[in-house]
Design a protein around this motif. Structure first.
Motif, PDB file in Angstrom:
ATOM      1  N   HIS A  66       0.824  -1.210   0.000  1.00  0.00           N
ATOM      2  CA  HIS A  66       0.000   0.000   0.000  1.00  0.00           C
ATOM      3  C   HIS A  66       0.858   1.260   0.000  1.00  0.00           C
ATOM      4  N   GLU A  67       1.969   1.241   0.735  1.00  0.00           N
ATOM      5  CA  GLU A  67       2.834   2.421   0.838  1.00  0.00           C
ATOM      6  C   GLU A  67       3.468   2.777  -0.504  1.00  0.00           C
ATOM      7  N   PHE A  68       3.939   1.760  -1.220  1.00  0.00           N
ATOM      8  CA  PHE A  68       4.677   1.999  -2.466  1.00  0.00           C
ATOM      9  C   PHE A  68       3.880   1.605  -3.717  1.00  0.00           C
ATOM     10  N   GLN A  69       2.600   1.224  -3.535  1.00  0.00           N
ATOM     11  CA  GLN A  69       1.754   0.814  -4.656  1.00  0.00           C
ATOM     12  C   GLN A  69       2.455  -0.257  -5.505  1.00  0.00           C
ATOM     13  N   ALA A  70       2.917  -1.306  -4.841  1.00  0.00           N
ATOM     14  CA  ALA A  70       3.705  -2.356  -5.501  1.00  0.00           C
ATOM     15  C   ALA A  70       2.892  -3.645  -5.606  1.00  0.00           C
ATOM     16  N   SER A  71       3.214  -4.465  -6.589  1.00  0.00           N
ATOM     17  CA  SER A  71       2.556  -5.757  -6.794  1.00  0.00           C
ATOM     18  C   SER A  71       3.168  -6.809  -5.874  1.00  0.00           C
ATOM     19  N   ASN A  72       2.583  -8.007  -5.877  1.00  0.00           N
ATOM     20  CA  ASN A  72       3.138  -9.113  -5.095  1.00  0.00           C
ATOM     21  C   ASN A  72       4.561  -9.432  -5.518  1.00  0.00           C
ATOM     22  N   SER A  73       4.795  -9.456  -6.827  1.00  0.00           N
ATOM     23  CA  SER A  73       6.119  -9.787  -7.350  1.00  0.00           C
ATOM     24  C   SER A  73       7.145  -8.734  -6.953  1.00  0.00           C
ATOM     25  N   GLN A  74       6.775  -7.437  -7.101  1.00  0.00           N
ATOM     26  CA  GLN A  74       7.712  -6.363  -6.750  1.00  0.00           C
ATOM     27  C   GLN A  74       8.036  -6.366  -5.258  1.00  0.00           C
ATOM     28  N   THR A  75       7.027  -6.575  -4.435  1.00  0.00           N
ATOM     29  CA  THR A  75       7.254  -6.562  -2.988  1.00  0.00           C
ATOM     30  C   THR A  75       8.073  -7.760  -2.536  1.00  0.00           C
ATOM     31  N   SER A  76       7.871  -8.901  -3.175  1.00  0.00           N
ATOM     32  CA  SER A  76       8.591 -10.110  -2.761  1.00  0.00           C
ATOM     33  C   SER A  76      10.068 -10.066  -3.115  1.00  0.00           C
ATOM     34  N   TRP A  77      10.483  -9.141  -4.010  1.00  0.00           N
ATOM     35  CA  TRP A  77      11.909  -9.005  -4.291  1.00  0.00           C
ATOM     36  C   TRP A  77      12.683  -8.549  -3.056  1.00  0.00           C
ATOM     37  N   PHE A  78      12.021  -7.776  -2.201  1.00  0.00           N
ATOM     38  CA  PHE A  78      12.675  -7.246  -1.005  1.00  0.00           C
ATOM     39  C   PHE A  78      13.146  -8.365  -0.074  1.00  0.00           C
ATOM     40  N   SER A 114      11.044   4.578  -1.776  1.00  0.00           N
ATOM     41  CA  SER A 114      10.536   3.699  -2.834  1.00  0.00           C
ATOM     42  C   SER A 114      10.908   2.260  -2.510  1.00  0.00           C
ATOM     43  N   ILE A 115      10.211   1.330  -3.147  1.00  0.00           N
ATOM     44  CA  ILE A 115      10.480  -0.082  -2.902  1.00  0.00           C
ATOM     45  C   ILE A 115      11.856  -0.465  -3.406  1.00  0.00           C
ATOM     46  N   SER A 116      12.346   0.211  -4.462  1.00  0.00           N
ATOM     47  CA  SER A 116      13.672  -0.096  -5.004  1.00  0.00           C
ATOM     48  C   SER A 116      14.773   0.289  -4.029  1.00  0.00           C
ATOM     49  N   GLN A 117      14.554   1.340  -3.233  1.00  0.00           N
ATOM     50  CA  GLN A 117      15.543   1.709  -2.225  1.00  0.00           C
ATOM     51  C   GLN A 117      15.616   0.660  -1.118  1.00  0.00           C
ATOM     52  N   LEU A 118      14.481   0.020  -0.823  1.00  0.00           N
ATOM     53  CA  LEU A 118      14.477  -1.065   0.149  1.00  0.00           C
ATOM     54  C   LEU A 118      15.305  -2.249  -0.343  1.00  0.00           C
ATOM     55  N   TYR A 119      15.310  -2.460  -1.669  1.00  0.00           N
ATOM     56  CA  TYR A 119      16.132  -3.537  -2.221  1.00  0.00           C
ATOM     57  C   TYR A 119      17.600  -3.352  -1.825  1.00  0.00           C
ATOM     58  N   LEU A 120      18.060  -2.100  -1.833  1.00  0.00           N
ATOM     59  CA  LEU A 120      19.467  -1.808  -1.528  1.00  0.00           C
ATOM     60  C   LEU A 120      19.738  -1.844  -0.030  1.00  0.00           C
ATOM     61  N   THR A 121      18.901  -1.164   0.756  1.00  0.00           N
ATOM     62  CA  THR A 121      19.183  -1.025   2.187  1.00  0.00           C
ATOM     63  C   THR A 121      18.879  -2.305   2.963  1.00  0.00           C
ATOM     64  N   ALA A 122      17.595  -2.668   3.009  1.00  0.00           N
ATOM     65  CA  ALA A 122      17.204  -3.867   3.759  1.00  0.00           C
ATOM     66  C   ALA A 122      17.619  -5.137   3.033  1.00  0.00           C
ATOM     67  N   GLY A 123      17.515  -5.132   1.698  1.00  0.00           N
ATOM     68  CA  GLY A 123      17.846  -6.337   0.945  1.00  0.00           C
ATOM     69  C   GLY A 123      19.334  -6.616   0.908  1.00  0.00           C
ATOM     70  N   LEU A 124      20.108  -5.695   0.337  1.00  0.00           N
ATOM     71  CA  LEU A 124      21.535  -5.930   0.113  1.00  0.00           C
ATOM     72  C   LEU A 124      22.368  -5.719   1.379  1.00  0.00           C
TER      73      LEU A 124
END
Length: 490
Positions: A50-62, A109-119
């Motif tokens: 809801h925060e980033f208006q992301a799909s299941n696939s986009q959110t699950s990348w995190f 953005s959800i892509s920034q989460l990929y870098l911080t929380a993800g990587l």
């Protein structure tokens, strides 16, 4: 353990007793903080969508990136452990994990989460977790199986506490402030690392890697130099670079073990395939329950049920697998546990009622206890301890690939079909096929080894197997058959 650290202490530390149990306690907390942490991401799944208006696939990348880096950073962790020792790497990992989650609280953005929380958080968790696993192999010998099983109960504690804490903090202060608090909690990995002080092994138990070995390619270089070739010759420099590259790959990624050791090869391939489906229930169980009308607090409780049961089952699994009856047969217990994981997923397909999902969590947690308690024990069975760190590096980087792509691909399938049942269908397929592959392959390998030993014994002593002229029985009647053992190289 780095040689430099070991040399810095004049007295040998006893193994399996004394400070080893403090190190084990630190390893329990460490696994709860690292391996247990990604299980709570499902609690934030809907809010992040809801925060980033992301799909299941986009959110699950995190969570996929986080888990993949956690497992795939093994080679880099191995290099750091060889250079700086386990204590330093564990503490560095705690610092990175905390920094990653604090940074995540400010993401736009959800892509920034990929870098911080993800990587960043994933890499920090990798350093802390894998260095912690490695140090257990040095502190424990006789009780190594039990130590690995007890340490894995930390994952169960994480599965129990992280979702409950996440749901409470999410309700009280939102996901951003929750991530900020998580950053402070993960810094406790540094405290666990401080407890893991270096150990100097007895001279008779020093790892083989600590002994000087002739490096591959050194003879070829000496031959060229003896023939008058200049060390600055372009061809010789190119050959030297190739040799050094090969040495690095062999030292930290264990490609030589993968090519020569059939047991390690089968196990690595099987676990890599298994990971395509193993993480799917952890990522999608909470969203699946909420999607089917289960209250959010009850949905978060499902993951905690898995953790609570694991706390009691994992030590029992470790004691059971450590019995001499199962010596050399841990892989079959592991395959059976993976098979049960796969079969349990069909319960979710039958019904999404909360009571049914509780039953699913109970059965899944029992199966997961076997997988968690035996994963690294089987790896220690099939490779020598002095190569365990590098073998673990290749093992984890391969499984990280499937951990990375599994949840997003399944999320894409859910987005297309709007049917969460495909999560559990996919998970069952990968788990069941991996279990059958590993179990049957090791059975065939063991049988082949048994026949080879019998053939070798026959060639060495042919007279023993000749029939007597006055008796129809062979003279070797009372000779016991060759023992079936795990082989570490073929």
């Amino acid at each position: 353990m780095s040689q430099g650290e070991a040399a810095g202490h004049g007295t040998a530390k006893p193994q399996d007793r004394g400070w080893a149990w403090m190190v084990l306690l630190a390893a329990v907390l460490l696994q709860g903080l690292t391996l247990g942490f990604p299980c709570c991401i499902g609690v934030f799944f809907t809010d992040l969508q809801h925060e980033f208006q992301a799909s299941n696939s986009q959110t699950s990348w995190f969570p996929s990136i986080m888990v993949a880096v956690l497992h795939g950073g093994g080679p880099l962790c191995s290099i750091l452990v060889k250079r700086f020792g386990c204590r330093f790497v564990v503490m560095l990992g705690g610092l990175l994990s905390g920094l990653g989650m604090v940074s995540s609280s400010f993401c736009k953005s959800i892509s920034q989460l990929y870098l911080t929380a993800g990587l960043i958080t994933g890499l920090g968790s990798c350093f802390s977790f894998q260095a912690g696993v490695t140090v257990l192999g040095y502190y424990f010998v006789r009780w190594r199986t039990l130590a690995n099983a007890v340490a894995s109960t930390g994952v169960s504690l994480g599965f129990t506490l992280w979702p409950l804490l996440s749901q409470y903090l999410l309700d009280e202060m939102g996901w951003r402030n929750t991530f900020l608090i998580f950053g402070g909690i993960l810094l406790n990995c540094c405290v666990c690392g401080a407890i893991m002080r270096p150990i100097q092994l007895a001279s008779g138990s020093l790892p083989q890697s600590a002994k000087p070995k002739e490096e591959p390619g050194s003879r070829a270089e000496e031959a060229q130099l003896s023939n008058g070739a200049s060390p600055h010759h372009p061809m010789l420099q190119q050959h030297t670079r190739r040799t050094k590259c090969f040495q690095v790959l062999q030292k930290y990624l264990a490609f030589d073990i993968f090519c020569q050791n059939k047991s390690y090869q089968i196990y690595t391939i099987g676990v890599t395939w298994m990971m395509m489906g193993f993480a799917l229930p952890h990522v999608y169980l909470v969203p699946y329950a909420i999607h089917n009308g289960v209250e959010e607090r009850k949905a978060a409780l499902l993951i905690s049920v898995i953790g609570i049961i694991n706390i009691f089952i994992r030590p029992f699994t470790g004691l059971l697998s450590g019995h001499r009856v199962f010596t050399g047969r841990h892989i079959y217990l592991f395959s059976l546990a993976v098979l049960l994981c796969g079969l349990s997923n069909f319960i979710c397909v039958i019904s999404a009622e909360f009571s049914v999902l509780i039953l699913y969590c109970v059965i899944l947690s029992i199966a997961m206890s076997g997988v968690g308690a035996l994963t690294f024990q089987v790896l220690m069975d099939v490779v020598e301890m002095d190569r365990f760190s590098s073998a673990l590096g290749l093992f984890t980087i391969l499984e990280s690939i499937t951990l990375l792509i599994g949840p997003p691909l399944t999320g894409l399938l859910v987005d297309i079909t709007s049917d969460f049942h495909y999560v559990f269908y996919n998970s069952s397929f990968f788990l069941i096929s991996a279990a059958l592959f590993m179990g049957l392959s090791f059975c065939a390998l063991e049988r082949k080894n048994k026949l080879r030993e019998a053939s070798k014994a026959h060639l060495d002593n042919p007279s023993r197997y000749q029939y007597s002229e006055t008796s129809a029985e062979p003279k070797a009647e009372n000779q016991s058959p060759p023992a079936v053992e795990y082989i570490t190289s073929v």
